[in-house]
Design an enzyme around this catalytic site. Sequence first.
Site, mmCIF file in Angstrom:
data_model
loop_
_atom_site.group_PDB
_atom_site.id
_atom_site.type_symbol
_atom_site.label_atom_id
_atom_site.label_comp_id
_atom_site.label_asym_id
_atom_site.label_seq_id
_atom_site.Cartn_x
_atom_site.Cartn_y
_atom_site.Cartn_z
ATOM 1 N N TYR A 146 5.928 84.715 44.367
ATOM 2 C CA TYR A 146 7.505 85.442 44.594
ATOM 3 C C TYR A 146 8.089 86.356 46.255
ATOM 4 O O TYR A 146 9.007 85.687 46.790
ATOM 5 C CB TYR A 146 8.433 85.699 43.479
ATOM 6 N N ARG A 153 11.890 84.079 53.151
ATOM 7 C CA ARG A 153 13.411 83.925 53.686
ATOM 8 C C ARG A 153 13.846 84.650 53.992
ATOM 9 O O ARG A 153 14.764 85.005 55.165
ATOM 10 C CB ARG A 153 13.999 83.770 51.906
ATOM 11 N N ARG A 219 24.266 88.434 44.196
ATOM 12 C CA ARG A 219 25.607 88.275 42.526
ATOM 13 C C ARG A 219 25.735 87.351 42.188
ATOM 14 O O ARG A 219 26.063 86.166 41.591
ATOM 15 C CB ARG A 219 25.807 89.529 41.841
ATOM 16 N N GLU A 326 16.425 83.885 32.029
ATOM 17 C CA GLU A 326 17.772 83.179 33.166
ATOM 18 C C GLU A 326 19.218 82.710 33.280
ATOM 19 O O GLU A 326 19.510 81.664 32.493
ATOM 20 C CB GLU A 326 16.791 83.367 34.781
#
Length: 338
Positions: A146, A153, A219, A326
């Site tokens: 990750y 990214r 978010r 999640e």
Amino acid sequence: MNLTLLTTCNNETLPGLAAAAERVLGASSIGLLPADNVAGWPLQSISAPLLGRSVDSLQEIWRLDTACQSGVSEGICYRRAGPLLFGVIELDESAFAEADFPLQAATEAAYRRIFRLIEGEGLPHLWRVWNYLAEINRESDGLERYRQFNIGRQDAFLEFSRGATGNVPAACAIGLASGPVSIAFMAGDQPAVPVENPRQVSAYNYPASYGPRSPTFSRAALVYLPGQEVLFISGTASIVGHQTVHPGDVAGQCVESLSNVAAVLAEANSASRAGPYQLENLSYRVYVRHAADFPVIRDILLARLGATSEIVYLQADICRSDLLIEIEAMASLALGNC
Ligand code: 3EB
């Protein structure tokens, strides 16, 4: 313009959709055996066990009331209609085996291609990204995967002069057992309105203890189509400040994640031009690390959200190894004529 998310079991409604196939923007197929991509629209295949369903796979289909144009660009399968574009790219890490960190290189390459496409199409604003990668928590070449993903990214964002804080897309980044780096995205002609959670440190400001580069996402995001507002709530977990809370306690993490969704929703509602949105009326996707935790999670969500929300549960890995659940969500509302 009217964008809706239709959830269907197996291929049952696909014959009906075939007549209106040009009005499908794209889709995702979720299940251990996801549907084949025979429909001709961009399809993100998410190979993960569905929980609480008797069918092999579900399709989540983005439908429009207007025809789409299809295209392929550097391996991205996409469709666009006016100010909106949806695309899917899958890259095998094996194609980047020469790099020091193949996953990082594949991620960076995928985002570069996405940015080239959406800038070339004149729809440069990235609104929402769905990231899936194999074995997200495994360490390889000395760095958790990750964290490698986050470097690739962020590098791509910076390379395209996008900045890695503030106006960044809503997202999720989820681990599957195997498979390529798979990225689906929605982009548009106007910037999204990013929304943060007052209970959490913004992910792009996480301290370096979580990795050399922070995750590049907001978010939530409010985005605008003609006559419509769409709300995307990013993957939301049991994190307060920047720390995981309730380690080892799935019920505690579930309740905390819901509190975070509610807090993000309240922030989104104060920025919304069409809302308020209600927690009970969103479409949810819920990632469960351990399938055995599903009944506990389902009962908590049913009690809190009621039966009207559409909830798709799947077994998958969350990006921190101590996170057990999640939750992500979306909704949309019509805008008045202003
Ligand atoms: C978190 O809040 C949990 O890296 O794109 C949630 C949503 C998470 C998106 C991403 C990660 C991402 O940090 C993990």
